[in-house]
Design a protein around this motif. Structure first.
Motif, PDB file in Angstrom:
ATOM      1  N   CYS A  45      -5.132  -2.281   2.754  1.00 31.02           N
ATOM      2  CA  CYS A  45      -5.714  -2.953   1.601  1.00 31.02           C
ATOM      3  C   CYS A  45      -5.682  -4.447   1.866  1.00 31.02           C
ATOM      4  CB  CYS A  45      -5.007  -2.603   0.298  1.00 31.02           C
ATOM      5  SG  CYS A  45      -3.329  -3.202   0.141  1.00 31.02           S
TER       6      CYS A  45
ATOM      7  N   SER B 210     -14.921  -1.963  -1.348  1.00 25.25           N
ATOM      8  CA  SER B 210     -14.359  -3.153  -1.970  1.00 25.25           C
ATOM      9  C   SER B 210     -14.737  -3.178  -3.442  1.00 25.25           C
ATOM     10  CB  SER B 210     -14.836  -4.428  -1.277  1.00 25.25           C
ATOM     11  OG  SER B 210     -16.226  -4.605  -1.469  1.00 25.25           O
TER      12      SER B 210
ATOM     13  N   ILE C  93     -13.518   3.704  -5.329  1.00 22.88           N
ATOM     14  CA  ILE C  93     -12.562   2.613  -5.445  1.00 22.88           C
ATOM     15  C   ILE C  93     -12.475   2.198  -6.912  1.00 22.88           C
ATOM     16  CG2 ILE C  93     -14.257   0.769  -5.012  1.00 22.88           C
ATOM     17  CD1 ILE C  93     -12.032  -0.657  -3.378  1.00 22.88           C
TER      18      ILE C  93
ATOM     19  N   ALA D 174       0.836  -1.199   0.000  1.00 19.36           N
ATOM     20  CA  ALA D 174       0.000   0.000   0.000  1.00 19.36           C
ATOM     21  C   ALA D 174       0.873   1.251   0.000  1.00 19.36           C
ATOM     22  CB  ALA D 174      -0.913   0.003   1.219  1.00 19.36           C
TER      23      ALA D 174
ATOM     24  N   MET E  86     -10.810  -7.158  -3.923  1.00 22.69           N
ATOM     25  CA  MET E  86      -9.878  -6.345  -3.145  1.00 22.69           C
ATOM     26  C   MET E  86     -10.680  -5.299  -2.382  1.00 22.69           C
ATOM     27  SD  MET E  86      -6.639  -5.894  -5.718  1.00 22.69           S
ATOM     28  CE  MET E  86      -5.493  -5.530  -4.378  1.00 22.69           C
TER      29      MET E  86
ATOM     30  N   TYR F 228      -5.340   2.842   7.220  1.00 21.95           N
ATOM     31  CA  TYR F 228      -6.041   2.170   6.127  1.00 21.95           C
ATOM     32  C   TYR F 228      -5.221   0.968   5.663  1.00 21.95           C
ATOM     33  CZ  TYR F 228      -9.413   5.945   5.770  1.00 21.95           C
ATOM     34  OH  TYR F 228     -10.425   6.841   6.040  1.00 21.95           O
TER      35      TYR F 228
ATOM     36  N   TRP G 216     -10.512  -2.001   0.808  1.00 21.17           N
ATOM     37  CA  TRP G 216      -9.818  -1.090   1.717  1.00 21.17           C
ATOM     38  C   TRP G 216     -10.558  -1.102   3.048  1.00 21.17           C
ATOM     39  CZ3 TRP G 216      -5.177   1.043   1.172  1.00 21.17           C
ATOM     40  CH2 TRP G 216      -4.637   1.161  -0.126  1.00 21.17           C
TER      41      TRP G 216
ATOM     42  N   CYS H  77      -2.723   0.434  -3.919  1.00 21.64           N
ATOM     43  CA  CYS H  77      -2.264  -0.856  -3.419  1.00 21.64           C
ATOM     44  C   CYS H  77      -1.905  -1.726  -4.616  1.00 21.64           C
ATOM     45  CB  CYS H  77      -3.360  -1.513  -2.582  1.00 21.64           C
ATOM     46  SG  CYS H  77      -2.915  -3.122  -1.909  1.00 21.64           S
TER      47      CYS H  77
ATOM     48  N   ARG I  85      -9.898  -0.382  -9.784  1.00 18.65           N
ATOM     49  CA  ARG I  85      -8.829  -1.356  -9.879  1.00 18.65           C
ATOM     50  C   ARG I  85      -8.388  -1.498 -11.326  1.00 18.65           C
ATOM     51  NH1 ARG I  85     -10.574  -7.165  -7.826  1.00 18.65           N
ATOM     52  NH2 ARG I  85      -8.577  -7.764  -8.754  1.00 18.65           N
TER      53      ARG I  85
END
Length: 114
Positions: free
Chosen positions: A91, A46, A65, A5, A30, A89, A32, A21, A67
Motif C-alpha cells: 500500500c 488507487s 478498492i 498493511a 492511496m 502487494y 495498492w 492498510c 477507503r
C-alpha cells in the motif's frame, strides 16, 4: 505518514482475499501496488480522498478498492483470484492528488494456487 498493511496469504484460483492498510494520517490518494517475482512493480488500484477510483486492466472487475477517511484505512477486496495475481502487494499514499506516492507500507504476500 506510516502505513501498516495486513491481510494476504494463500488462496486457490477463483477464491478471495482482502488486504487492509492503516495510515497514521489522512492522505489525498492511496493505492495498492504489486510486484510479482521477476517483474516490475505495478499499480493495481488507487483511490482518492474524494473516492475517485482507478483499476488496472488486469484487476478491473475483480478487485474493489475502498477507503475510510475517518479511520485512514484503505482496503482491497480481491475476488476471482488468478495465479497471475501472485505477488507482493504494497500500500502507498500520496499527500496530494497529483503527487507521487511518497509513503509506502511493508509488503504483504499474496499467493494464488491453480
Amino acid at each position: 505518514v506510516q502505513l501498516q498493511a495486513s491481510g494476504g496469504g494463500l488462496a486457490q484460483a477463483g477464491g478471495s482475499l482482502r488486504l487492509s492498510c492503516a495510515a497514521s494520517a489522512g492522505t489525498a490518494k492511496m493505492g495498492w501496488f504489486r510486484q510479482a517475482p521477476g517483474k516490475e512493480r505495478e499499480i493495481a488500484a488507487s483511490i482518492t480522498w474524494t473516492n475517485n477510483k482507478y483499476y488496472s486492466d488486469s484487476v478491473k472487475g475483480r478487485f474493489t478498492i475502498s477507503r475510510d477517511n475517518v479511520k485512514n484505512t484503505v482496503n482491497l477486496q480481491m475476488n476471482s483470484l488468478k495465479p497471475e495475481d501472485t505477488a507482493v502487494y504494497f500500500c502507498a499514499a500520496a499527500s496530494t492528488m497529483g503527487g507521487e506516492y511518497k509513503y509506502w507500507g511493508q509488503g504483504t504476500e499474496v499467493t494464488v494456487s491453480s
